[in-house]
Design a protein around this motif. Structure first.
Motif, mmCIF file in Angstrom:
data_model
loop_
_atom_site.group_PDB
_atom_site.id
_atom_site.type_symbol
_atom_site.label_atom_id
_atom_site.label_comp_id
_atom_site.label_asym_id
_atom_site.label_seq_id
_atom_site.Cartn_x
_atom_site.Cartn_y
_atom_site.Cartn_z
ATOM 1 N N VAL A 123 2.138 4.237 -8.945
ATOM 2 C CA VAL A 123 1.349 3.228 -8.254
ATOM 3 C C VAL A 123 0.754 3.868 -7.004
ATOM 4 O O VAL A 123 1.445 4.590 -6.283
ATOM 5 C CB VAL A 123 2.234 2.013 -7.852
ATOM 6 C CG1 VAL A 123 1.470 1.037 -6.978
ATOM 7 C CG2 VAL A 123 2.775 1.317 -9.087
ATOM 8 N N ASP A 124 -0.501 3.586 -6.741
ATOM 9 C CA ASP A 124 -1.155 4.050 -5.519
ATOM 10 C C ASP A 124 -0.932 2.983 -4.446
ATOM 11 O O ASP A 124 -1.293 1.813 -4.640
ATOM 12 C CB ASP A 124 -2.652 4.241 -5.767
ATOM 13 C CG ASP A 124 -3.388 4.813 -4.575
ATOM 14 O OD1 ASP A 124 -2.957 4.601 -3.419
ATOM 15 O OD2 ASP A 124 -4.418 5.471 -4.789
ATOM 16 N N GLY A 125 -0.337 3.383 -3.330
ATOM 17 C CA GLY A 125 -0.062 2.438 -2.256
ATOM 18 C C GLY A 125 -1.295 1.730 -1.738
ATOM 19 O O GLY A 125 -1.218 0.602 -1.252
ATOM 20 N N GLY A 126 -2.448 2.370 -1.858
ATOM 21 C CA GLY A 126 -3.688 1.735 -1.448
ATOM 22 C C GLY A 126 -4.035 0.524 -2.295
ATOM 23 O O GLY A 126 -4.818 -0.330 -1.873
ATOM 24 N N ASP A 127 -3.434 0.438 -3.476
ATOM 25 C CA ASP A 127 -3.670 -0.705 -4.360
ATOM 26 C C ASP A 127 -2.675 -1.833 -4.131
ATOM 27 O O ASP A 127 -2.710 -2.833 -4.839
ATOM 28 C CB ASP A 127 -3.579 -0.269 -5.830
ATOM 29 C CG ASP A 127 -4.671 0.689 -6.220
ATOM 30 O OD1 ASP A 127 -5.722 0.710 -5.545
ATOM 31 O OD2 ASP A 127 -4.474 1.446 -7.190
ATOM 32 N N GLY A 128 -1.754 -1.648 -3.156
ATOM 33 C CA GLY A 128 -0.701 -2.644 -2.954
ATOM 34 C C GLY A 128 -0.534 -3.092 -1.525
ATOM 35 O O GLY A 128 0.573 -3.216 -1.029
ATOM 36 N N ARG B 224 1.155 7.432 -1.598
ATOM 37 C CA ARG B 224 0.560 6.863 -0.390
ATOM 38 C C ARG B 224 1.290 5.578 -0.001
ATOM 39 O O ARG B 224 0.695 4.552 0.335
ATOM 40 C CB ARG B 224 -0.942 6.610 -0.577
ATOM 41 C CG ARG B 224 -1.716 7.855 -0.917
ATOM 42 C CD ARG B 224 -3.220 7.723 -0.885
ATOM 43 N NE ARG B 224 -3.736 6.501 -1.459
ATOM 44 C CZ ARG B 224 -4.875 5.913 -1.081
ATOM 45 N NH1 ARG B 224 -5.618 6.453 -0.140
ATOM 46 N NH2 ARG B 224 -5.301 4.808 -1.659
ATOM 47 N N SER B 225 2.621 5.633 -0.038
ATOM 48 C CA SER B 225 3.443 4.458 0.246
ATOM 49 C C SER B 225 3.264 3.952 1.671
ATOM 50 O O SER B 225 3.561 2.787 1.954
ATOM 51 C CB SER B 225 4.918 4.763 -0.021
ATOM 52 O OG SER B 225 5.377 5.785 0.840
ATOM 53 N N ASP B 226 2.768 4.810 2.563
ATOM 54 C CA ASP B 226 2.545 4.388 3.944
ATOM 55 C C ASP B 226 1.448 3.324 4.044
ATOM 56 O O ASP B 226 1.321 2.663 5.074
ATOM 57 C CB ASP B 226 2.207 5.590 4.828
ATOM 58 C CG ASP B 226 1.117 6.462 4.246
ATOM 59 O OD1 ASP B 226 0.084 6.640 4.896
ATOM 60 O OD2 ASP B 226 1.300 6.975 3.123
ATOM 61 N N LEU B 227 0.681 3.130 2.987
ATOM 62 C CA LEU B 227 -0.379 2.127 2.994
ATOM 63 C C LEU B 227 0.101 0.750 2.564
ATOM 64 O O LEU B 227 -0.640 -0.236 2.679
ATOM 65 C CB LEU B 227 -1.533 2.565 2.082
ATOM 66 C CG LEU B 227 -2.214 3.868 2.470
ATOM 67 C CD1 LEU B 227 -3.302 4.211 1.461
ATOM 68 C CD2 LEU B 227 -2.785 3.792 3.874
ATOM 69 N N LEU B 228 1.329 0.675 2.059
ATOM 70 C CA LEU B 228 1.849 -0.611 1.615
ATOM 71 C C LEU B 228 2.064 -1.532 2.802
ATOM 72 O O LEU B 228 2.405 -1.103 3.892
ATOM 73 C CB LEU B 228 3.179 -0.446 0.882
ATOM 74 C CG LEU B 228 3.133 0.226 -0.471
ATOM 75 C CD1 LEU B 228 4.522 0.344 -1.028
ATOM 76 C CD2 LEU B 228 2.241 -0.537 -1.423
ATOM 77 N N GLY B 229 1.928 -2.792 2.560
ATOM 78 C CA GLY B 229 2.170 -3.776 3.595
ATOM 79 C C GLY B 229 3.649 -4.135 3.663
ATOM 80 O O GLY B 229 4.534 -3.334 3.331
ATOM 81 N N ARG C 286 6.222 8.219 -1.688
ATOM 82 C CA ARG C 286 5.542 9.451 -1.289
ATOM 83 C C ARG C 286 4.435 9.081 -0.319
ATOM 84 O O ARG C 286 3.512 8.351 -0.657
ATOM 85 C CB ARG C 286 4.949 10.151 -2.506
ATOM 86 C CG ARG C 286 4.302 11.470 -2.178
ATOM 87 C CD ARG C 286 3.743 12.126 -3.443
ATOM 88 N NE ARG C 286 3.071 13.360 -3.083
ATOM 89 C CZ ARG C 286 1.808 13.426 -2.632
ATOM 90 N NH1 ARG C 286 1.097 12.339 -2.508
ATOM 91 N NH2 ARG C 286 1.286 14.594 -2.327
ATOM 92 N N GLY C 287 4.555 9.534 0.911
ATOM 93 C CA GLY C 287 3.550 9.199 1.907
ATOM 94 C C GLY C 287 3.968 9.678 3.280
ATOM 95 O O GLY C 287 5.012 10.284 3.455
ATOM 96 N N ARG C 288 3.132 9.390 4.238
ATOM 97 C CA ARG C 288 3.431 9.768 5.616
ATOM 98 C C ARG C 288 4.608 8.936 6.103
ATOM 99 O O ARG C 288 4.702 7.746 5.816
ATOM 100 C CB ARG C 288 2.232 9.513 6.514
ATOM 101 C CG ARG C 288 1.029 10.324 6.124
ATOM 102 C CD ARG C 288 -0.076 10.163 7.162
ATOM 103 N NE ARG C 288 -1.356 10.638 6.722
ATOM 104 C CZ ARG C 288 -1.669 11.894 6.442
ATOM 105 N NH1 ARG C 288 -0.767 12.816 6.550
ATOM 106 N NH2 ARG C 288 -2.881 12.224 6.047
#
Length: 126
Positions: free
Chosen positions: A33-38, A86-91, A116-118
């Motif tokens: 899953v791409d964090g940007g999609d969540g 890109r889990s850092d993009l999750l809310g 996986r992310g910052r």
């Protein structure tokens, strides 16, 4: 080597495909899953449902996700790795998802949540 169950963070220098390959080599199913999609709950659940090829009747709520994960990763099964790039993009859903996976693993589910992310910035206590 990443432990096989639970919630884990990986470095950005480790490609998502390499992490997925580690689990696949042991017979695990990997849902990427791409964090940007969540960024919202609805988006996150929809992205996980798509990655996991959930049935059309999936309820799109946390309880429905628990049921799907429990069915997909029973204690005697090969296991499921939910890899969020890109889990850092999750809310705010990240904390809930982490708790859900932790609870299911405590029940014996063969489930791993790989983030996986910052890393979030360190906040000092005043």
């Amino acid at each position: 080597m990443i432990p096989r169950t639970g919630v884990h963070r990986t470095r950005l220098s480790t490609p998502a495909a390499a992490t997925a390959a580690q689990f696949a080599a042991d017979g695990w199913t990997t849902w990427l899953v791409d964090g940007g999609d969540g960024r919202t709950k609805t988006e996150l659940l929809a992205a996980i449902a798509e990655a996991g090829d959930f049935p059309e009747w999936f309820g799109g709520n946390w309880d429905a996700l628990v049921d799907q994960l429990r069915d997909a990763a029973p204690p005697e099964g090969p296991g499921v790795c939910l890899l969020i790039d890109r889990s850092d993009l999750l809310g705010a859903g990240l904390a809930i998802l982490s708790d859900i996976v932790g609870d299911l693993v405590a029940e014996g589910a063969r489930l791993a949540l790989i983030l996986r992310g910052r890393q979030p910035p360190f906040r000092s206590v005043p």
